[in-house]
Design a protein around this motif. Structure first.
Motif, PDB file in Angstrom:
ATOM      1  N   PHE A  97     170.292  53.090  68.426  1.00 47.05           N
ATOM      2  CA  PHE A  97     170.572  54.496  68.714  1.00 47.05           C
ATOM      3  C   PHE A  97     169.961  55.384  67.634  1.00 47.05           C
ATOM      4  CE2 PHE A  97     174.684  52.928  70.898  1.00 47.05           C
ATOM      5  CZ  PHE A  97     174.009  52.779  72.102  1.00 47.05           C
ATOM      6  N   GLU A  98     169.991  54.904  66.393  1.00 44.71           N
ATOM      7  CA  GLU A  98     169.394  55.665  65.289  1.00 44.71           C
ATOM      8  C   GLU A  98     167.926  55.247  65.166  1.00 44.71           C
ATOM      9  OE1 GLU A  98     171.680  55.157  61.723  1.00 44.71           O
ATOM     10  OE2 GLU A  98     173.555  55.777  62.691  1.00 44.71           O
ATOM     11  N   GLN A  99     167.086  55.985  65.865  1.00 50.83           N
ATOM     12  CA  GLN A  99     165.658  55.662  65.910  1.00 50.83           C
ATOM     13  C   GLN A  99     164.933  56.143  64.652  1.00 50.83           C
ATOM     14  OE1 GLN A  99     163.201  54.307  68.453  1.00 50.83           O
ATOM     15  NE2 GLN A  99     165.108  53.157  68.748  1.00 50.83           N
ATOM     16  N   GLU A 100     163.944  55.355  64.221  1.00 47.84           N
ATOM     17  CA  GLU A 100     163.068  55.744  63.108  1.00 47.84           C
ATOM     18  C   GLU A 100     161.630  55.754  63.618  1.00 47.84           C
ATOM     19  OE1 GLU A 100     163.688  53.287  59.543  1.00 47.84           O
ATOM     20  OE2 GLU A 100     165.553  52.618  60.490  1.00 47.84           O
ATOM     21  N   GLN A 101     160.870  56.722  63.189  1.00 46.04           N
ATOM     22  CA  GLN A 101     159.453  56.790  63.569  1.00 46.04           C
ATOM     23  C   GLN A 101     158.643  56.116  62.467  1.00 46.04           C
ATOM     24  OE1 GLN A 101     158.609  58.126  66.545  1.00 46.04           O
ATOM     25  NE2 GLN A 101     156.462  57.559  66.319  1.00 46.04           N
ATOM     26  N   ILE A 102     158.372  54.810  62.636  1.00 41.32           N
ATOM     27  CA  ILE A 102     157.652  54.088  61.580  1.00 41.32           C
ATOM     28  C   ILE A 102     156.183  53.880  61.967  1.00 41.32           C
ATOM     29  CG2 ILE A 102     159.701  52.984  60.617  1.00 41.32           C
ATOM     30  CD1 ILE A 102     159.145  50.523  62.246  1.00 41.32           C
ATOM     31  N   GLY A 103     155.758  54.569  63.010  1.00 38.06           N
ATOM     32  CA  GLY A 103     154.369  54.496  63.461  1.00 38.06           C
ATOM     33  C   GLY A 103     154.218  55.193  64.793  1.00 38.06           C
ATOM     34  N   ASP A 104     152.984  55.431  65.199  1.00 37.77           N
ATOM     35  CA  ASP A 104     152.732  56.123  66.460  1.00 37.77           C
ATOM     36  C   ASP A 104     152.323  55.176  67.578  1.00 37.77           C
ATOM     37  OD1 ASP A 104     153.234  58.655  65.340  1.00 37.77           O
ATOM     38  OD2 ASP A 104     151.211  58.689  64.467  1.00 37.77           O
ATOM     39  N   VAL A 105     151.853  53.984  67.215  1.00 42.33           N
ATOM     40  CA  VAL A 105     151.356  53.060  68.236  1.00 42.33           C
ATOM     41  C   VAL A 105     152.091  51.725  68.153  1.00 42.33           C
ATOM     42  CG1 VAL A 105     149.068  54.109  68.270  1.00 42.33           C
ATOM     43  CG2 VAL A 105     149.510  52.140  66.773  1.00 42.33           C
ATOM     44  N   CYS A 106     152.037  50.984  69.257  1.00 48.38           N
ATOM     45  CA  CYS A 106     152.592  49.627  69.307  1.00 48.38           C
ATOM     46  C   CYS A 106     151.609  48.703  68.597  1.00 48.38           C
ATOM     47  CB  CYS A 106     152.767  49.214  70.763  1.00 48.38           C
ATOM     48  SG  CYS A 106     153.173  47.477  70.998  1.00 48.38           S
ATOM     49  N   PRO A 107     152.028  48.028  67.526  1.00 47.60           N
ATOM     50  CA  PRO A 107     151.109  47.160  66.783  1.00 47.60           C
ATOM     51  C   PRO A 107     150.560  45.983  67.602  1.00 47.60           C
ATOM     52  CG  PRO A 107     153.035  47.675  65.454  1.00 47.60           C
ATOM     53  CD  PRO A 107     153.335  48.147  66.849  1.00 47.60           C
ATOM     54  N   VAL A 108     151.229  45.641  68.703  1.00 46.24           N
ATOM     55  CA  VAL A 108     150.782  44.495  69.503  1.00 46.24           C
ATOM     56  C   VAL A 108     149.569  44.854  70.348  1.00 46.24           C
ATOM     57  CG1 VAL A 108     151.475  42.743  71.196  1.00 46.24           C
ATOM     58  CG2 VAL A 108     153.167  43.630  69.580  1.00 46.24           C
ATOM     59  N   CYS A 109     149.610  46.032  70.998  1.00 44.89           N
ATOM     60  CA  CYS A 109     148.548  46.383  71.944  1.00 44.89           C
ATOM     61  C   CYS A 109     147.773  47.644  71.586  1.00 44.89           C
ATOM     62  CB  CYS A 109     149.126  46.543  73.351  1.00 44.89           C
ATOM     63  SG  CYS A 109     150.243  47.960  73.497  1.00 44.89           S
ATOM     64  N   GLY A 110     148.324  48.444  70.652  1.00 43.08           N
ATOM     65  CA  GLY A 110     147.625  49.668  70.253  1.00 43.08           C
ATOM     66  C   GLY A 110     147.932  50.877  71.118  1.00 43.08           C
ATOM     67  N   LYS A 111     148.748  50.694  72.162  1.00 43.31           N
ATOM     68  CA  LYS A 111     149.117  51.838  73.015  1.00 43.31           C
ATOM     69  C   LYS A 111     150.152  52.697  72.302  1.00 43.31           C
ATOM     70  CE  LYS A 111     148.588  49.228  77.346  1.00 43.31           C
ATOM     71  NZ  LYS A 111     149.360  48.576  78.411  1.00 43.31           N
ATOM     72  N   LYS A 112     150.402  53.887  72.866  1.00 46.00           N
ATOM     73  CA  LYS A 112     151.375  54.813  72.280  1.00 46.00           C
ATOM     74  C   LYS A 112     152.759  54.166  72.228  1.00 46.00           C
ATOM     75  CE  LYS A 112     153.368  59.423  72.910  1.00 46.00           C
ATOM     76  NZ  LYS A 112     153.331  59.752  71.477  1.00 46.00           N
ATOM     77  N   ALA A 113     153.396  54.264  71.087  1.00 44.07           N
ATOM     78  CA  ALA A 113     154.723  53.671  70.914  1.00 44.07           C
ATOM     79  C   ALA A 113     155.792  54.562  71.537  1.00 44.07           C
ATOM     80  CB  ALA A 113     155.014  53.464  69.435  1.00 44.07           C
ATOM     81  N   LYS A 114     156.806  53.930  72.131  1.00 44.73           N
ATOM     82  CA  LYS A 114     157.887  54.692  72.766  1.00 44.73           C
ATOM     83  C   LYS A 114     159.243  54.473  72.106  1.00 44.73           C
ATOM     84  CE  LYS A 114     155.612  55.062  77.224  1.00 44.73           C
ATOM     85  NZ  LYS A 114     155.646  54.720  78.657  1.00 44.73           N
ATOM     86  N   ALA A 115     159.377  53.402  71.333  1.00 36.92           N
ATOM     87  CA  ALA A 115     160.673  53.130  70.693  1.00 36.92           C
ATOM     88  C   ALA A 115     160.492  52.220  69.493  1.00 36.92           C
ATOM     89  CB  ALA A 115     161.627  52.479  71.688  1.00 36.92           C
ATOM     90  N   MET A 116     161.404  52.380  68.517  1.00 33.60           N
ATOM     91  CA  MET A 116     161.481  51.429  67.409  1.00 33.60           C
ATOM     92  C   MET A 116     162.505  50.361  67.803  1.00 33.60           C
ATOM     93  SD  MET A 116     163.366  50.248  64.624  1.00 33.60           S
ATOM     94  CE  MET A 116     164.426  51.473  63.871  1.00 33.60           C
ATOM     95  N   VAL A 117     162.124  49.115  67.608  1.00 27.60           N
ATOM     96  CA  VAL A 117     162.963  47.987  68.044  1.00 27.60           C
ATOM     97  C   VAL A 117     163.285  47.071  66.866  1.00 27.60           C
ATOM     98  CG1 VAL A 117     163.062  45.973  69.586  1.00 27.60           C
ATOM     99  CG2 VAL A 117     161.892  48.055  70.346  1.00 27.60           C
ATOM    100  N   TYR A 118     164.516  46.565  66.866  1.00 28.59           N
ATOM    101  CA  TYR A 118     164.882  45.477  65.958  1.00 28.59           C
ATOM    102  C   TYR A 118     164.510  44.165  66.652  1.00 28.59           C
ATOM    103  CZ  TYR A 118     167.676  48.051  62.492  1.00 28.59           C
ATOM    104  OH  TYR A 118     168.098  48.869  61.481  1.00 28.59           O
ATOM    105  N   TRP A 119     163.696  43.351  65.981  1.00 31.14           N
ATOM    106  CA  TRP A 119     163.308  42.039  66.499  1.00 31.14           C
ATOM    107  C   TRP A 119     163.869  40.956  65.596  1.00 31.14           C
ATOM    108  CZ3 TRP A 119     160.176  42.443  70.875  1.00 31.14           C
ATOM    109  CH2 TRP A 119     159.566  43.704  71.083  1.00 31.14           C
ATOM    110  N   GLY A 120     164.082  39.779  66.141  1.00 33.52           N
ATOM    111  CA  GLY A 120     164.571  38.685  65.309  1.00 33.52           C
ATOM    112  C   GLY A 120     164.801  37.426  66.126  1.00 33.52           C
ATOM    113  N   LYS A 121     164.992  36.327  65.426  1.00 34.29           N
ATOM    114  CA  LYS A 121     165.380  35.081  66.083  1.00 34.29           C
ATOM    115  C   LYS A 121     166.905  35.081  66.204  1.00 34.29           C
ATOM    116  CE  LYS A 121     161.273  32.681  64.476  1.00 34.29           C
ATOM    117  NZ  LYS A 121     160.705  31.474  63.858  1.00 34.29           N
ATOM    118  N   ALA A 122     167.400  34.504  67.290  1.00 39.64           N
ATOM    119  CA  ALA A 122     168.819  34.670  67.575  1.00 39.64           C
ATOM    120  C   ALA A 122     169.479  33.381  68.015  1.00 39.64           C
ATOM    121  CB  ALA A 122     169.007  35.733  68.660  1.00 39.64           C
ATOM    122  N   TYR A 123     170.815  33.382  67.905  1.00 42.78           N
ATOM    123  CA  TYR A 123     171.629  32.281  68.432  1.00 42.78           C
ATOM    124  C   TYR A 123     171.878  32.547  69.908  1.00 42.78           C
ATOM    125  CZ  TYR A 123     172.415  30.331  63.848  1.00 42.78           C
ATOM    126  OH  TYR A 123     172.234  29.720  62.639  1.00 42.78           O
TER     127      TYR A 123
END
Length: 479
Positions: free
Chosen positions: A453-479
């Motif tokens: 809910f508390e979004q941060e703008q840590i870049g303008d593009v998606c590092p995976v594909c280079g397209k315009k970024a729409k959201a900041m996501v928490y990623w991780g390995k999970a149980y």
């Protein structure tokens, strides 16, 4: 003394093998036992007492928001389960089926509930007629069955205990408000009672609940850096209502579909408590959830007056509202200390002839092992303050651990390196395209945990594909 050493040595170091450490703790602290039913566990008194405290505290909080408890059948007719396409597809691989009643084959298979949306919908379709019947804000405490291939005590078992709330509302706004309200309730409970800090956010479409319009989640970080989805709240919109024909007459006497929510939290939270707070000596329980908050241990208890004084101390703590027991067994003090540590009891009180002569007792914190000599006259008050301090310190330590293991990635190469070498959450921008989400999972086995809910703008593009970024996501390995 050899036996006393073994009690603690029997736990594998968490740094050597975290999975084995976890198994050692849940069995040696006598939280569970394995059963003859593959994939199902016996929850022993020490483990069930923690669940009872979770249940009691959550139920109180639910009722303060107007929730009422009900109970639905544990069986779902196949035809009922088939009514919502996305929902049945999402659960099909995990469903257990009943095909016979006694010796006779059933005319229609019955599924053992993996979740109860369809049962509530069937009920609401008959129960709701007018806007005056709304909202319905119901919850049930029950067990569910999901035929998991890989199981682990508390975290994933074929049968587990949980609560599932199911609500029906007249408007989309009311449903969304309830969805977020329950997520916030879960987050507050985890932080205030379990001393587990969480990240609140929305699941991606790939990770959302089958049949939901949107899913909100609280994500916690375990000691090994893996994420644990600790509670979810779903907004169903009117999708289930249309599938099950749940309609009501509004104030203008027009037929409308209800808007629904569902929210749940389960015994996997006990696994979370273990993996966030435990150490190489066993459990470390936050005082507010600990079934026993203080263990009184008499030293040289055969000497005159020691057991009597220990009982006086126990009574004074009990009268102060503290959950307390005395270990007056014939085991040695060293064994009793090890057992109290293994079970995660927040404070032990040591009292022997020398302490009695000095008019004091010694309080020992489970979390830090710090010792504090306290006058017997003020012992109950000091123990109460110390329990509050331990609760607060445990939350602060868990939050510091989470923050220290949360990284930020600006490029995909940086992301892959962080996921591989630095256990924890990685924050990265995303284009909202499922192809990129799939690629991340294929490349790293990491999944999207949530769009906070508390979004941060840590870049303008998606590092995976280079397209315009729409959201900041928490990623991780999970149980």
């Amino acid at each position: 003394m050899v036996k006393e050493k073994k009690l603690v040595e029997a736990i594998t170091s968490m740094d050597a093998d975290f999975a084995q450490w976890y198994t050692d703790v849940v069995t040696k602290a006598e939280l569970i036992d394995y059963s003859s039913v593959k994939g199902c566990m016996v929850i022993k008194p020490a483990g069930y007492a923690i669940w009872e405290n979770i249940q009691k505290e959550l139920d109180r909080r639910f009722k303060e928001t107007g929730v009422e408890n009900v109970y639905m059948p544990m069986f779902i007719p196949e035809s009922l389960l088939q009514k919502e396409k996305d929902h049945v597809e999402g659960f099909a691989p995990e469903v257990a089926w009943v095909t016979h009643g006694g010796l006779e084959p059933l005319q229609e298979r019955l599924c053992v509930r993996p979740t109860s949306e369809t049962l509530f919908c069937d009920f609401y379709a008959r129960e709701i007629e007018s806007y005056r019947d709304l909202p319905k804000v119901y919850n049930q405490w029950c067990s569910v069955v999901r035929w998991e291939k890989t199981t682990r005590p508390f975290l994933r078992s074929r049968e587990f205990l949980w609560q599932e709330g199911h609500t029906a509302h007249a408007t989309a706004e009311e449903a969304e408000e309830r969805t977020v309200q329950m997520l916030n309730l879960y987050a507050d409970f985890c932080e205030e009672v379990l001393a587990i800090p969480v990240v609140k956010g929305r699941k991606t479409d790939k990770e959302k609940f089958a049949g939901a319009q949107s899913t909100y989640t609280i994500e916690a970080m375990m000691h090994d850096g893996k994420a644990l989805q600790s509670g979810t709240s779903h907004n169903f919109g009117d999708g289930f209502a249309r599938a099950f024909e749940i309609q009501f007459s509004d104030r203008n006497n027009q037929l409308q579909y209800v808007h629904q929510t569902s929210w749940g939290l389960s015994t996997r939270l006990i696994g979370g408590i273990i993996m966030v707070h435990g150490d190489d000596s066993g459990l470390v329980l936050p005082p507010r959830i600990a079934p026993v908050q203080v263990m009184v241990i008499p030293i040289q208890q055969r000497k005159e007056g020691v057991l009597e004084k220990a009982e006086e101390v126990r009574r004074s703590l009990l009268e102060a509202g503290i959950r307390v027991k005395t270990d007056d067994s014939d085991k040695s003090p060293g064994w009793k200390f090890s057992e109290q540590e293994m079970r995660g009891i927040p404070i032990r009180v040591e009292i022997g002839p020398k302490d009695i002569a000095a008019g004091q007792a010694v309080l020992v914190r489970r979390d830090t092992r710090e010792k504090l000599a306290v006058s017997l006259d003020s012992l109950a008050a000091e123990a109460g303050k110390l329990l509050d301090t331990i609760q607060s310190d445990m939350l602060q330590r868990a939050r510091a651990h989470r923050d220290a293991h949360t990284s930020t990635a600006h490029t995909y190469e940086e992301f892959k390196e962080l996921i591989e070498t630095r256990p924890g959450f990685v924050k990265m921008m995303w284009c909202a395209d499922q192809e990129c989400e799939n690629r991340i999972k294929e490349d790293t086995t990491a999944t999207s945990r949530c769009m906070p809910f508390e979004q941060e703008q840590i870049g303008d593009v998606c590092p995976v594909c280079g397209k315009k970024a729409k959201a900041m996501v928490y990623w991780g390995k999970a149980y």
